[in-house]
Design an enzyme around this catalytic site. Sequence first.
Site, PDB file in Angstrom:
ATOM      1  N   ARG A  54      33.028   5.746  -1.365  1.00  0.00           N
ATOM      2  CA  ARG A  54      32.321   5.953   0.348  1.00  0.00           C
ATOM      3  C   ARG A  54      32.536   6.911   1.113  1.00  0.00           C
ATOM      4  NH1 ARG A  54      33.739   3.747   5.533  1.00  0.00           N
ATOM      5  NH2 ARG A  54      34.919   2.097   4.144  1.00  0.00           N
ATOM      6  N   TYR A 106       9.266  17.535  10.577  1.00  0.00           N
ATOM      7  CA  TYR A 106       9.440  16.149  10.275  1.00  0.00           C
ATOM      8  C   TYR A 106       9.173  15.157  10.975  1.00  0.00           C
ATOM      9  CZ  TYR A 106      10.013  12.594   6.571  1.00  0.00           C
ATOM     10  OH  TYR A 106      10.066  10.989   6.272  1.00  0.00           O
ATOM     11  N   ASP A 186      16.386  22.637   8.637  1.00  0.00           N
ATOM     12  CA  ASP A 186      16.251  22.024   7.445  1.00  0.00           C
ATOM     13  C   ASP A 186      14.962  23.188   6.694  1.00  0.00           C
ATOM     14  OD1 ASP A 186      14.900  20.122   6.118  1.00  0.00           O
ATOM     15  OD2 ASP A 186      13.805  18.950   7.609  1.00  0.00           O
ATOM     16  N   LYS A 211      13.426  15.587  -2.469  1.00  0.00           N
ATOM     17  CA  LYS A 211      12.073  16.658  -2.458  1.00  0.00           C
ATOM     18  C   LYS A 211      12.352  17.278  -3.957  1.00  0.00           C
ATOM     19  CE  LYS A 211      10.353  14.093   0.911  1.00  0.00           C
ATOM     20  NZ  LYS A 211      11.410  13.845   1.468  1.00  0.00           N
TER      21      LYS A 211
END
Length: 388
Positions: A54, A106, A186, A211
Site C-alpha cells: 500500500r 474535467y 492537469d 488515457k
Amino acid sequence: MADDPPALRPESRVVHPSPPNPTSGAVMPGIEVSTTFARDEQYDLLNRHHAYIRDENPTFRLAETVLTELEHGSDTLLFSSGMAAGMAIVQALAPGDQIVVPEVMYWSLRNWMEDFSAKWGIGLVKFDGSDPGAAPQALADALANPTTGARRVVWLESPANPVWNLIDIEACARVAHGKGAIVVCDATAATPVLTRPLDLGADIVMHSATKYLNGHSDVLAGALITREKTPFWRLVKRARAENGAILGSFEAWLLQRGMRTLFLRVRAASANALQIARHFESHPRVERVLYPGLPSHPGHEIALRQMHGGFGGMLSLLVKGGADAALATIGRCKLFVRATSIGGVESLIEHRPTIEGPRSPIPQNLLRISVGIEAVEDLIADLEQALD
C-alpha cells in the site's frame, strides 16, 4: 565508468524503462505481486523501500521513475485512477484552506471538488479561464481575498476538457506563486510528449494515466508528479497510502508497457487530429471546430509557445442544428466508436452534454472526439457521411 548507462532521450527512455533481467535475460520487466516484504533477524527490511504494497510496490515504482524523468520532476505517485490522483490533492488540504479552479475543467473531478469542499470547509473559488489573455488577471482576482487557511491551491488544466481552452501555465503560475499558492496542472490531454508543466512553473502535474499514458483503453490509473518533495507533497503521499488508492501490480505493468509507445501514439494522434480539424473547419454542417492547432482557436498563440511537436489528439465539433443534430450525427458514425474516454489508439466520439448532465456548462451541440491512430482518410470519410 564504462558500465554506466547512456543518457537517453525521452523517446528512448520510455522504450527502455529498465535493463534486461541479469538472471533470466528477460527483456520485459517482471510483475511483483507480493503484498508484503520480509525483514531480517534484527527486523530490518531486506529492502528499505519495500515494506507493504500500500506504500510501495516494485512494479509501479518502475513506471513512476520513468514518469518522473519525462516530466522533469523529483518524485511520482501512481494512483488507482485519475480521480483518485486529483482527490488526493484536495484531501491533503485542511478546513479553512482554499482551492481555486477554472470554470471549465474535467467535470467529474470538478463536481467532486464542489461537494467535498462544501462538506469539509475548504473554500472553493472559480475563475474564468476561457479567454487566454484575461485568464491570469481572472486568477489574480480569484486569489484577491485572503484566506485564513495555511494553504492555497490553484488548479489548472491545459488543454481543458472538453472545449480545449489553453491557459498560459507560466503566467498563471507566476500569479499564483505571488499569492503563496501551490500550482497543480492537469496535463492529461497534452501529455509530457507535448507539454511539461513543471518546466513552466507548476508545482505538481496530474495525469489520468488511463488515457494517453497507457493508451490502450484497458487500464484505470492516475499519476501525480512533483517538482520538489515539499511538506505538501508528503501530505499527498500520506493521503494515497491511508486511502489505499494504489494501482495493482498487473495494471502498473500494463501502464509501463503502454508508455513504451507513448511518443509514437501521441504524435500520430496529433497529426490525425490536425488534419481532421482543418478539414471540418469550413464544413457547412459544422458551426465551429475547437482545436488548439487551428489559428482560429483563441489559445493558438499559447499553444505555439507551450506545446511542442503537436497540438494533441483531442478536438470538439459544434454541430449546426443543436443537440438533435449532434445526436443524429453521432448515431450515424461507423468507424468512430461511441464511447466515453480519451487517449486510446482507437477513435472515440461522444455527445459530451449527455455525459455531463444538467450541471454542465458545455454547449448542447458539442461532440467530443478522441482521435486515434487509424488512417486519417478513413476517419474523415466517416465524419463526412455522419454529418450528411
